[in-house]
Design a protein around this motif. Structure first.
Motif, PDB file in Angstrom:
ATOM      1  N   SER A 100       0.848  -1.184   0.000  1.00  0.00           N
ATOM      2  CA  SER A 100       0.000   0.000   0.000  1.00  0.00           C
ATOM      3  C   SER A 100       0.886   1.238   0.000  1.00  0.00           C
ATOM      4  CB  SER A 100      -0.919   0.006   1.227  1.00  0.00           C
ATOM      5  OG  SER A 100      -1.737   1.162   1.221  1.00  0.00           O
ATOM      6  N   PHE A 101       0.765   2.038  -1.042  1.00  0.00           N
ATOM      7  CA  PHE A 101       1.556   3.257  -1.204  1.00  0.00           C
ATOM      8  C   PHE A 101       0.871   4.385  -0.453  1.00  0.00           C
ATOM      9  CE2 PHE A 101       2.456   7.119  -3.797  1.00  0.00           C
ATOM     10  CZ  PHE A 101       3.825   7.169  -3.613  1.00  0.00           C
ATOM     11  N   TYR A 102       1.587   4.990   0.513  1.00  0.00           N
ATOM     12  CA  TYR A 102       0.940   5.983   1.372  1.00  0.00           C
ATOM     13  C   TYR A 102       1.927   7.067   1.789  1.00  0.00           C
ATOM     14  CZ  TYR A 102      -2.088   7.803   5.119  1.00  0.00           C
ATOM     15  OH  TYR A 102      -2.876   8.609   5.922  1.00  0.00           O
ATOM     16  N   ILE A 103       1.579   8.309   1.438  1.00  0.00           N
ATOM     17  CA  ILE A 103       2.280   9.495   1.929  1.00  0.00           C
ATOM     18  C   ILE A 103       1.224  10.353   2.615  1.00  0.00           C
ATOM     19  CG2 ILE A 103       3.766  11.459   1.350  1.00  0.00           C
ATOM     20  CD1 ILE A 103       4.473  10.037  -1.244  1.00  0.00           C
ATOM     21  N   PRO A 104       1.102  10.304   3.939  1.00  0.00           N
ATOM     22  CA  PRO A 104      -0.001  10.995   4.629  1.00  0.00           C
ATOM     23  C   PRO A 104      -0.088  12.484   4.323  1.00  0.00           C
ATOM     24  CG  PRO A 104       1.124   9.500   6.121  1.00  0.00           C
ATOM     25  CD  PRO A 104       1.944   9.547   4.875  1.00  0.00           C
ATOM     26  N   THR A 117      10.284  17.841   3.733  1.00  0.00           N
ATOM     27  CA  THR A 117      10.555  16.415   3.608  1.00  0.00           C
ATOM     28  C   THR A 117       9.514  15.658   4.411  1.00  0.00           C
ATOM     29  OG1 THR A 117      12.935  16.793   3.324  1.00  0.00           O
ATOM     30  CG2 THR A 117      12.233  14.584   3.979  1.00  0.00           C
ATOM     31  N   TYR A 118       8.812  14.747   3.753  1.00  0.00           N
ATOM     32  CA  TYR A 118       7.700  14.027   4.371  1.00  0.00           C
ATOM     33  C   TYR A 118       7.956  12.518   4.286  1.00  0.00           C
ATOM     34  CZ  TYR A 118       5.813  18.637   3.381  1.00  0.00           C
ATOM     35  OH  TYR A 118       5.639  20.000   3.299  1.00  0.00           O
ATOM     36  N   THR A 119       7.300  11.788   5.128  1.00  0.00           N
ATOM     37  CA  THR A 119       7.509  10.344   5.229  1.00  0.00           C
ATOM     38  C   THR A 119       6.489   9.589   4.385  1.00  0.00           C
ATOM     39  OG1 THR A 119       8.396  10.552   7.460  1.00  0.00           O
ATOM     40  CG2 THR A 119       7.633   8.373   6.793  1.00  0.00           C
ATOM     41  N   GLY A 120       6.967   8.613   3.646  1.00  0.00           N
ATOM     42  CA  GLY A 120       6.110   7.687   2.920  1.00  0.00           C
ATOM     43  C   GLY A 120       6.434   6.264   3.336  1.00  0.00           C
ATOM     44  N   PHE A 121       5.471   5.394   3.237  1.00  0.00           N
ATOM     45  CA  PHE A 121       5.692   4.015   3.679  1.00  0.00           C
ATOM     46  C   PHE A 121       4.629   3.103   3.089  1.00  0.00           C
ATOM     47  CE2 PHE A 121       3.264   6.396   6.802  1.00  0.00           C
ATOM     48  CZ  PHE A 121       2.151   5.603   7.022  1.00  0.00           C
ATOM     49  N   SER A 122       4.783   1.821   3.360  1.00  0.00           N
ATOM     50  CA  SER A 122       3.771   0.837   2.975  1.00  0.00           C
ATOM     51  C   SER A 122       2.825   0.638   4.147  1.00  0.00           C
ATOM     52  CB  SER A 122       4.422  -0.500   2.601  1.00  0.00           C
ATOM     53  OG  SER A 122       3.418  -1.479   2.376  1.00  0.00           O
ATOM     54  N   ALA A 123       1.535   0.763   3.894  1.00  0.00           N
ATOM     55  CA  ALA A 123       0.525   0.612   4.941  1.00  0.00           C
ATOM     56  C   ALA A 123      -0.115  -0.767   4.913  1.00  0.00           C
ATOM     57  CB  ALA A 123      -0.554   1.694   4.786  1.00  0.00           C
ATOM     58  N   ASN A 124       0.528  -1.723   4.227  1.00  0.00           N
ATOM     59  CA  ASN A 124      -0.018  -3.087   4.147  1.00  0.00           C
ATOM     60  C   ASN A 124       1.114  -4.068   4.408  1.00  0.00           C
ATOM     61  OD1 ASN A 124      -2.498  -4.755   3.153  1.00  0.00           O
ATOM     62  ND2 ASN A 124      -0.739  -5.664   2.119  1.00  0.00           N
ATOM     63  N   TYR A 125       0.928  -4.912   5.422  1.00  0.00           N
ATOM     64  CA  TYR A 125       1.993  -5.854   5.793  1.00  0.00           C
ATOM     65  C   TYR A 125       2.334  -6.777   4.634  1.00  0.00           C
ATOM     66  CZ  TYR A 125       4.593  -9.437   8.265  1.00  0.00           C
ATOM     67  OH  TYR A 125       5.564 -10.322   8.658  1.00  0.00           O
ATOM     68  N   ALA A 151       8.718 -10.020   6.128  1.00  0.00           N
ATOM     69  CA  ALA A 151       9.699  -9.771   7.185  1.00  0.00           C
ATOM     70  C   ALA A 151      10.267  -8.353   7.148  1.00  0.00           C
ATOM     71  CB  ALA A 151      10.824 -10.804   7.078  1.00  0.00           C
ATOM     72  N   GLY A 152      10.518  -7.816   5.952  1.00  0.00           N
ATOM     73  CA  GLY A 152      11.133  -6.492   5.845  1.00  0.00           C
ATOM     74  C   GLY A 152      10.148  -5.353   5.728  1.00  0.00           C
ATOM     75  N   PHE A 153       8.883  -5.611   6.059  1.00  0.00           N
ATOM     76  CA  PHE A 153       7.840  -4.602   5.887  1.00  0.00           C
ATOM     77  C   PHE A 153       8.141  -3.318   6.647  1.00  0.00           C
ATOM     78  CE2 PHE A 153       4.215  -2.985   8.381  1.00  0.00           C
ATOM     79  CZ  PHE A 153       3.536  -2.306   7.385  1.00  0.00           C
ATOM     80  N   SER A 154       8.658  -3.426   7.873  1.00  0.00           N
ATOM     81  CA  SER A 154       8.882  -2.230   8.694  1.00  0.00           C
ATOM     82  C   SER A 154       9.946  -1.314   8.104  1.00  0.00           C
ATOM     83  CB  SER A 154       9.288  -2.639  10.116  1.00  0.00           C
ATOM     84  OG  SER A 154      10.461  -3.431  10.091  1.00  0.00           O
ATOM     85  N   GLY A 155      10.779  -1.830   7.204  1.00  0.00           N
ATOM     86  CA  GLY A 155      11.804  -0.996   6.581  1.00  0.00           C
ATOM     87  C   GLY A 155      11.382  -0.381   5.264  1.00  0.00           C
ATOM     88  N   MET A 156      10.130  -0.590   4.858  1.00  0.00           N
ATOM     89  CA  MET A 156       9.658  -0.025   3.583  1.00  0.00           C
ATOM     90  C   MET A 156       9.226   1.428   3.767  1.00  0.00           C
ATOM     91  SD  MET A 156       7.607  -3.042   1.562  1.00  0.00           S
ATOM     92  CE  MET A 156       7.418  -1.963   0.135  1.00  0.00           C
ATOM     93  N   ARG A 157      10.155   2.261   4.154  1.00  0.00           N
ATOM     94  CA  ARG A 157       9.890   3.688   4.351  1.00  0.00           C
ATOM     95  C   ARG A 157      10.789   4.488   3.412  1.00  0.00           C
ATOM     96  NH1 ARG A 157       7.022   3.874   9.192  1.00  0.00           N
ATOM     97  NH2 ARG A 157       7.210   6.134   9.328  1.00  0.00           N
ATOM     98  N   PHE A 158      10.288   5.624   2.962  1.00  0.00           N
ATOM     99  CA  PHE A 158      11.057   6.466   2.055  1.00  0.00           C
ATOM    100  C   PHE A 158      10.770   7.932   2.349  1.00  0.00           C
ATOM    101  CE2 PHE A 158       7.024   5.557   0.010  1.00  0.00           C
ATOM    102  CZ  PHE A 158       6.616   6.779  -0.477  1.00  0.00           C
ATOM    103  N   ALA A 159      11.653   8.785   1.888  1.00  0.00           N
ATOM    104  CA  ALA A 159      11.505  10.227   2.069  1.00  0.00           C
ATOM    105  C   ALA A 159      10.902  10.832   0.808  1.00  0.00           C
ATOM    106  CB  ALA A 159      12.855  10.869   2.362  1.00  0.00           C
ATOM    107  N   PHE A 160       9.884  11.662   1.002  1.00  0.00           N
ATOM    108  CA  PHE A 160       9.274  12.398  -0.105  1.00  0.00           C
ATOM    109  C   PHE A 160       9.638  13.874   0.055  1.00  0.00           C
ATOM    110  CE2 PHE A 160       5.418  14.857  -1.514  1.00  0.00           C
ATOM    111  CZ  PHE A 160       5.753  14.836  -2.866  1.00  0.00           C
TER     112      PHE A 160
END
Length: 393
Positions: free
Chosen positions: A176-180, A205-213, A216-225
């Protein structure tokens, strides 16, 4: 007791101090409209919830057993005025919520191009959309800028007050692609494409991440927008173009292997057909693409002889790289001309009639087909449209 109560509330205040209220204070117009929809809907529901909660306590106190002022009427069973209030107020709220939701659902449809940059500033022909192709990998994000020929991993940038057109897919499982701060979330699914249209109105600079599990590496699926000015975005593009790496099909096959907490990296050039190959599950050379197979099916298919003559479109890439557990042997299809197809079919029929005169080799059963092992084969070469050559892998 008052001091003790204050001390008990202190840990709660400390925990709440770490909350990020970006959903209620976004930097993009689409997210701001979604925030307004959320707030208005909540207030409309509170018009019913708060009075009910207050009246529940009031009635419990007023009509308690020890009360001497409340009127006792055990034979009361109906009040038209009370019934009108009880049913009319919630009905009006439901009508308002329905109308609000219907409008918001259509106006904020992620597939619908935005029609304004911010309140009072409509989108004009001078606002050229920024195209970004998004691929959810295990466990990282790949962003391709087709108009600039660059790509980045775990970093996204866009100019302020410029519409952004996202095309989103996944390499393996659903994410799930999500940039709040930008807009609501939308799913990234393998073999499918979703879309999102948005705009960022404030630099930052804002945080984006995956909102769907997704493993194992789900918690590291974060990126900078990064929301940048036009000049800062041009500098960011120039920095990406100065990178040494290029994103070819072979490079992508290495990148898509599962890995966690990947650092930011840039690619100075990208295979222009890469995103289409990812979407259609045919990055490996020689593999039939999903859109090619659908096009064949739309024209009537390849006939009975070619039912098994295509590689599976399922996620067989790990099996084809030497995994122990893989799919059964499959076939690569090669489409010939009608004349070649007719000649190949006649040759196959003659060979079958010579060696197996009474055996039908068709694996299919159904109306109009002979049962396997009985009768003679029916020649399908009389009206050929497409021919196939089959090679077992």
């Amino acid at each position: 007791m008052k001091r003790s109560g204050a001390l008990l509330l202190f840990p709660l205040a400390v925990l709440l101090s770490g909350c990020d209220l970006v959903v209620l204070a976004p930097a993009g117009d689409v997210a701001a409209q979604q925030r307004d929809l959320l707030v208005v809907s909540t207030l409309l529901m509170l018009l019913i919830i708060v009075p009910v909660m207050v009246l529940t306590v009031l009635f419990a106190w007023r009509y308690r057993q020890s009360s001497t002022t409340a009127t006792y009427t055990p034979d009361w069973d109906h009040s038209t005025k009370l019934e009108l209030v009880i049913w009319a107020a919630p009905l009006l709220v439901i009508i308002c919520l329905g109308a609000l939701t219907w409008l918001g659902t259509h106006l904020l449809d992620p597939y619908r191009r935005i029609d304004r940059i911010e309140p009072g500033q409509p989108v004009t022909q001078n606002h050229k959309p920024l195209k970004v192709e998004v691929v959810a990998l295990d466990w990282k994000w790949l962003f391709i800028y087709p108009d600039y020929g660059i790509a980045s991993v775990n970093e996204l940038a866009a100019p302020v007050n410029q519409p952004i057109d996202f095309r989103i897919t996944s390499s393996t499982v659903m994410n799930s692609f999500y940039i709040p701060a930008l807009a609501g979330q939308i799913y990234a699914m393998p073999g499918m494409e979703t879309k999102l249209h948005a705009v960022i109105n404030r630099p930052g600079t804002y945080t984006g991440f995956s909102a769907n599990y997704s493993g194992a590496g789900f918690s590291g699926m974060r990126f900078a927008f990064h929301g940048l000015s036009d000049q800062a975005f041009a500098d960011w593009v120039a920095q990406a173009k100065s990178a040494q790496a290029t994103l070819s099909r072979e490079t992508y096959l290495e990148l898509e292997r599962p890995s966690e907490n990947e650092p930011v990296r840039h690619y100075a050039s990208v295979d222009p057909d890469l995103y289409g190959a990812i979407l259609n599950l045919c990055v490996e050379r020689g593999k039939m693409c999903m859109n090619e197979m659908m096009s064949i099916d739309a024209r009537g298919g390849l006939g009975l002889a070619g039912v098994r003559n295509t590689q599976p479109l399922q996620y067989d890439k790990l099996a084809r790289r030497g995994a122990v557990f893989g799919n059964d042997p499959s076939y690569v299809a090669s489409i010939c001309t009608a004349e070649e197809a007719a000649a190949a079919s006649r040759a196959a029929s003659d060979a079958d009639a010579k060696h197996w005169p009474l055996r039908d080799l068709s694996p299919l059963r159904g109306a109009g087909l002979l049962s396997p092992g009985t009768g003679s084969r029916r020649a399908d070469a009389e009206t050929p449209s497409l021919g196939l050559l089959r090679f077992e892998l």
